[in-house]
Design an enzyme around this catalytic site. Structure first.
Site, PDB file in Angstrom:
ATOM      1  N   GLU A 199      10.458 -14.429   1.976  1.00 45.96           N
ATOM      2  CA  GLU A 199      11.602 -14.326   1.067  1.00 45.96           C
ATOM      3  C   GLU A 199      12.526 -13.197   1.499  1.00 45.96           C
ATOM      4  O   GLU A 199      13.755 -13.357   1.566  1.00 45.96           O
ATOM      5  CB  GLU A 199      11.104 -14.084  -0.363  1.00 45.96           C
ATOM      6  N   ASP A 256      16.480 -13.486   2.777  1.00 44.21           N
ATOM      7  CA  ASP A 256      17.562 -12.804   2.067  1.00 44.21           C
ATOM      8  C   ASP A 256      18.338 -11.867   2.987  1.00 44.21           C
ATOM      9  O   ASP A 256      19.572 -11.869   3.010  1.00 44.21           O
ATOM     10  CB  ASP A 256      16.994 -12.006   0.890  1.00 44.21           C
ATOM     11  N   SER A 261      16.787 -19.404  -3.680  1.00 41.15           N
ATOM     12  CA  SER A 261      16.588 -18.069  -3.117  1.00 41.15           C
ATOM     13  C   SER A 261      17.375 -17.909  -1.820  1.00 41.15           C
ATOM     14  O   SER A 261      17.577 -16.786  -1.364  1.00 41.15           O
ATOM     15  CB  SER A 261      15.105 -17.815  -2.853  1.00 41.15           C
ATOM     16  N   ASP A 291      34.344 -28.765  -5.658  1.00 43.06           N
ATOM     17  CA  ASP A 291      33.608 -29.370  -6.764  1.00 43.06           C
ATOM     18  C   ASP A 291      32.473 -30.237  -6.232  1.00 43.06           C
ATOM     19  O   ASP A 291      32.660 -31.028  -5.301  1.00 43.06           O
ATOM     20  CB  ASP A 291      34.569 -30.215  -7.607  1.00 43.06           C
ATOM     21  N   VAL A 292      31.283 -30.087  -6.788  1.00 42.98           N
ATOM     22  CA  VAL A 292      30.109 -30.872  -6.393  1.00 42.98           C
ATOM     23  C   VAL A 292      29.822 -31.862  -7.509  1.00 42.98           C
ATOM     24  O   VAL A 292      29.572 -31.462  -8.651  1.00 42.98           O
ATOM     25  CB  VAL A 292      28.893 -29.962  -6.145  1.00 42.98           C
ATOM     26  N   GLY A 343      34.119 -30.834 -12.388  1.00 37.05           N
ATOM     27  CA  GLY A 343      34.230 -29.578 -13.105  1.00 37.05           C
ATOM     28  C   GLY A 343      32.887 -28.868 -13.186  1.00 37.05           C
ATOM     29  O   GLY A 343      31.937 -29.184 -12.457  1.00 37.05           O
TER      30      GLY A 343
END
EC number: 3.4.14.10
Length: 625
Positions: A299, A303, A539, A581-582, A600
């Site tokens: 992790e 990051d 993540s 927009d997805v 939206g």
């Protein structure tokens, strides 16, 4: 607006007579809960087991701080960008002297001296480390060892505690007591390779169109790199500076730390100009930094590699915070420090210059217990694994950072509308009020109104909600996390599209909706233990978005402006039109199909994914002070 002056604090010396009166005052129940679903009472802890009690004193002027926060974060307000100093924020969250005195008298009655007490800079938190036997006397309660059936983790907790009646108005919360939260990393799911992955080819192949002004390499459908994110989000060609006023931070918990050798290999492959650069490291409460490759954190590597790789050469910071469950409750020496996120907040709020954007890929469900339609009936009791009193104070700390110009970013989670388990078939979304009915499980701290929550997408042309696991999203159940003004219009529009009665009683339509935005969340190519792997999860989405925010701050510094700070009022207003927009995908969980990604804002992908170029133009325009 002129801030009020902080009253000089009196020395922590309470007369014994006053101390005795506080101790002898009749005790009343301060908080009482039922153990959340999945926790069973196991045994009694050793009387000598150490507990670090954190006592939250009221912040009577928090409403004024909140007003400042929204004014300096609203792009239509004349104070936009005029963030407060550390001292000004501390002045606004300081408790009244009467609260300081009353709590001091109570502690004196149990033999505590000033040197035994740790105070936050604003004096709104008091911390003491005590054996559990003394904590039981102070709180008129009984602690037990509780075990989580699914994970085997242990906590020393009580289901109720009491305080002298004269203290109730001077104490907001005492923890760890009734908090059964399991602060966990969101699933950084490794994608298995059928064979050793091929080296990356640095030269671009023919690109597909994505929107009106962005082209994306088709290989980004299967592998996400720094170059892919730059192409997808219109950041190609932007060159950041190493302005020491700017900074980006990553938080690591639960023995997670970033391996520098893996980072250098990643840079050599994907960001050659960053080779030999590094980051500043802070250890909090014994946070680890073992650079042995075999012990690197996947992790933390994810990051750091993508957040710092995207934002290079902006100064970077990694925080490794110790303390975690499970622990051995039979050992008397270790302290029950399994709430590490608050430890990080305590530390960073003491810093004169905290990082200007911070990404965190950890969280936990708000509740796993009794929750009914309390938004319509304020008297109805709700049960949370993270008590609302404690969540509210954590969220208030996030607000303090926002008022100081820090953008606080959280992953929205990977369990859809469920409990963080990426497999909807095995999610436990059951109330424990005797009805044993299904309930959606919003994620905290992603549901905090003062944080920016990031969901996950995949594919290109078009991007859709990630499907190998599911982008966390929904609506907060906390009474005090109601829908904030900045997202009123967007959330109402979404709710108006739902069929009548859909998921009735499964969620709180009046609550704060999340996520706010999204970014690619699957098949990130990182280096881990000296080999390349593909990894996915929100993540990954959060540090990627944070890297772009750091670049936006860089652009503002170049334009002689300050950092962005709390992002949401900007994102939902002037910034909304800059997002891709997805409209494909959903976030199933709790035995349902969850919500749909729609035109939206939606509680799957938020406003969509960012167009850095367009956002840069807005945040450096003349309106933005």
């Amino acid at each position: 607006m002129q801030l009020f002056k902080l009253v000089a604090l009196l020395p922590f010396i309470a007369p014994l007579a006053l101390a005795a009166s506080s101790k002898d005052c009749a005790y009343k129940t301060k908080e009482e809960v039922h153990a959340p679903h999945g926790w069973i009472k196991h045994s009694k802890p050793s009387p000598d087991h150490k507990v670090s009690l954190r006592i939250g004193l009221p912040q009577p002027n928090f409403g004024i701080l909140e007003q400042h926060l929204y004014e300096v974060s609203d792009p239509d307000h004349e104070r936009y960008g005029q963030h407060l100093s550390k001292e000004e924020v501390e002045e606004l969250v300081a408790p009244h002297q009467e609260s300081l005195d009353s709590v001091g008298e109570w502690l004196s009655a149990f033999g505590f001296k000033e040197e035994d007490v740790t105070r936050s800079p604003a004096k709104d938190w008091v911390s003491i480390t005590v054996p559990v036997s003394l904590a039981e006397k102070m709180l008129d309660t009984t602690y037990h060892v509780w075990k989580h059936v699914g994970s085997g983790e242990s906590l020393v907790r009580t289901t109720n505690y009491r305080l002298p009646s004269n203290l109730h108005e001077h104490v907001d919360v005492v923890q760890p007591t009734t908090s059964f939260g399991r602060f966990q990393p969101f699933k950084s799911t490794v994608v298995p390779f059928d064979e050793e992955p091929e080296p990356l080819v640095n030269s671009l192949v023919e690109a597909e169109s994505f929107g009106s002004d962005v082209t994306v390499d088709p290989s980004c459908n299967s592998t996400i790199t720094i170059s892919c994110l730059q192409q997808l989000y219109n950041a190609v060609g932007y060159v950041a500076s190493n302005n020491t006023k700017n900074s980006i931070g990553i938080t690591g918990y639960l023995e997670q730390f970033a391996n520098i050798q893996d980072l250098q290999t990643f840079y050599a492959e994907q960001r050659p100009d960053a080779v030999n650069s590094t980051f500043k490291f802070f250890s909090i409460d014994g946070g680890l930094n073992n650079q042995t490759l075999s012990e690197a954190g996947v992790e933390a590597n994810l990051d750091v590699q993508f957040a710092f790789g995207l934002s290079h050469p902006i100064p970077a910071i990694f925080y490794s915070t110790g303390g975690r469950p499970p622990f051995n409750p039979d050992q008397t020496t270790p302290t029950n420090t399994n709430e590490p996120y608050q430890a990080w907040l305590d530390f960073v709020l003491t810093q004169k210059n905290p990082p200007l954007v911070v990404s965190t890929s950890y969280g936990e469900p708000e509740q796993t217990g009794k929750v009914t339609k309390f938004w319509a009936d304020k008297s109805t009791e709700a049960l949370f694994s993270v008590p609302e009193s404690y969540a509210r104070r954590v969220c208030a700390s996030i607000a303090q950072l926002g008022a100081r110009g820090v953008s606080v970013i959280f992953s929205s989670g990977d369990g859809g509308v469920g409990d963080g388990n990426p497999n909807p078939a095995t999610q436990q979304c059951i109330t424990n009020d005797g009805r044993n009915v299904t309930r959606f499980l919003p994620t905290f701290p992603a549901s905090c109104p003062f944080a920016t929550s990031v969901g996950g997408t995949e594919h290109i042309d078009p991007e859709v909600a990630v499907s190998r696991f599911f982008s966390g999203g929904g609506f907060s159940d906390y009474q005090q996390f109601l829908r904030p003004a900045y997202q009123q219009a967007a959330t109402r529009k979404f709710l108006s599209t739902l069929p009548d009665g859909l998921y009735k009683d499964l969620y709180n339509p009046a609550g704060r909706g999340f996520p706010d935005v999204s970014a690619q969340g699957d098949r990130y190519r990182i280096w881990y233990q000296n080999r390349p792997i593909l990894i996915g999860g929100t993540s990954a989405s959060s540090p990627a978005f944070a890297g772009l925010v750091a670049l936006l701050n860089d652009a503002r510094f170049k334009a002689k402006k300050g950092p962005l700070g709390f992002l949401n009022p900007l994102l939902y207003s002037k910034g909304a039109s800059t997002f891709n927009d997805v409209t494909g995908g959903r976030n199933p969980g709790c035995g349902t199909l969850g919500f749909n990604a729609t035109e939206g804002w939606d509680p799957v992908t938020g406003l969509g994914t960012p167009n850095f170029g367009k956002l840069k133009d807005i945040v450096t325009s003349r309106f933005a002070l």
